[in-house]
Design an enzyme around this catalytic site. Structure first.
Site, PDB file in Angstrom:
ATOM      1  N   ASP A 138       0.808  -1.260  -0.188  1.00 30.64           N
ATOM      2  CA  ASP A 138       0.066  -0.076   0.031  1.00 30.64           C
ATOM      3  C   ASP A 138       0.826   1.171  -0.065  1.00 30.64           C
ATOM      4  OD1 ASP A 138       1.042  -0.403   2.567  1.00 30.64           O
ATOM      5  OD2 ASP A 138      -0.899  -0.710   3.478  1.00 30.64           O
ATOM      6  N   ASN A 188      -7.716  -2.830  14.240  1.00 28.17           N
ATOM      7  CA  ASN A 188      -8.969  -3.209  13.647  1.00 28.17           C
ATOM      8  C   ASN A 188      -9.151  -4.416  12.835  1.00 28.17           C
ATOM      9  OD1 ASN A 188      -7.900  -1.988  11.407  1.00 28.17           O
ATOM     10  ND2 ASN A 188      -9.397  -0.203  11.354  1.00 28.17           N
ATOM     11  N   HIS A 206      -7.253  -4.607   9.813  1.00 22.78           N
ATOM     12  CA  HIS A 206      -6.813  -4.264   8.502  1.00 22.78           C
ATOM     13  C   HIS A 206      -5.540  -4.899   8.222  1.00 22.78           C
ATOM     14  CE1 HIS A 206      -4.839  -0.194   9.949  1.00 22.78           C
ATOM     15  NE2 HIS A 206      -3.805  -0.959   9.144  1.00 22.78           N
ATOM     16  N   GLU A 247      -9.670  -1.976   5.017  1.00 25.37           N
ATOM     17  CA  GLU A 247     -10.353  -1.669   6.481  1.00 25.37           C
ATOM     18  C   GLU A 247     -11.597  -2.470   6.433  1.00 25.37           C
ATOM     19  OE1 GLU A 247      -8.849   0.185   8.346  1.00 25.37           O
ATOM     20  OE2 GLU A 247      -8.418   2.275   8.047  1.00 25.37           O
TER      21      GLU A 247
END
Ligand code: GLP
Length: 250
Positions: free
Chosen positions: A67, A136, A138, A143
């Site tokens: 990313d 979380n 990811h 996400e």
């Protein structure tokens, strides 16, 4: 999934670097998927040391990063281009033409995403994809809520992700709001996946990755669909497993 619990972050980094080195030495033309974040820093340091000792040759190896932030030029200190140059690319002999990161500063983001996906396909799939994990769940910057079918795409970062990554910036408002990330499908097409998680703050995420419901609401849970996915954690990140040894390597 295969779980390995190492005593410390240092030992986890040793093990990750060992897997990296073995994989490259077995197949020097390997295609690697690479992560950023603090978790893989120790691994990259050891890879650089292995290279300096002449134990590793990356001249035939190809890399694709997971990313990149939108809105940070490649030379920005917090861009993933800069991170990778600092922690890996500047200290090993990867050829510049074999290094790939999403072209997040491209004017046409959609085209940049499609081109990235095509380049990965043209390289013949990722042989070893290394991942970190967000609290979380990811992976890359996929996400919660992001469909499992997604390929490389633009993503709006969740507030909790921006807050978690704000530690690298002067203030929260400097953390970009968008990024380009490989999709879950891109990641899952990899031949082998290795996930690194360290520290108590990741303990709940590790538990959900291994034993939680498989759902886009917790992206890393998709890894349960890959029986060969290897998860390396330190003791602190294993804190919530409460002795559950189902996936521990015998
Ligand atoms: C960022 C990256 C992820 C990484 C995550 C965890 O959000 N995009 O790929 O896994 O951070 O980072 P850390 O290892 O610093 O906890």
């Amino acid at each position: 999934m295969i779980l390995e619990i190492l005593d410390t972050y240092e030992k986890m980094s040793d093990r990750a670097a060992e897997i990296f080195k073995e994989s490259v030495n077995r197949n020097p033309e390997i295609v690697l998927g690479l992560p950023t974040g603090s978790s893989p820093v120790g691994m990259y340091k050891r890879i650089c040391d292995d290279y300096k000792r002449g134990e590793l040759d990356l001249s035939q190896t190809t890399t694709f990063n997971l990313d990149e932030y939108i809105g940070l030029p490649p030379e920005h200190e917090q861009s993933y281009h800069h991170f990778m140059a600092t922690h890996l690319f500047n200290c090993v002999n990867l050829r510049p033409e074999n290094i790939h990161l999403p072209h997040a500063s491209a004017e046409k983001k959609q085209v940049a995403c499609e081109e990235y996906e095509q380049k990965i396909q043209k390289a013949g799939a990722i042989d070893l994809q290394i991942l970190g994990i967000g609290r979380n769940g990811h992976i890359g910057f996929n996400e919660p809520g992001n469909p499992f079918e997604s390929r490389t795409h633009v993503v709006k970062l969740h507030q909790e992700t921006r807050e978690a990554n704000a530690r690298f910036f002067d203030s929260l408002k400097e953390v970009p709001e968008y990024s380009i990330t490989m999709g879950i499908k891109t990641i899952m097409r990899s031949k082998r996946i290795l996930l690194l998680a360290t520290g108590e703050k990741k303990a709940e995420a590790v538990k959900k990755t291994l034993y939680g419901p498989i759902s886009p609401e917790f992206p890393a849970s998709v890894l349960q669909l890959d029986p060969d996915c290897r998860i390396l954690i330190d003791k602190a990140a294993g804190k919530s497993l409460e002795g559950d040894t189902r996936y521990l390597e015998a």
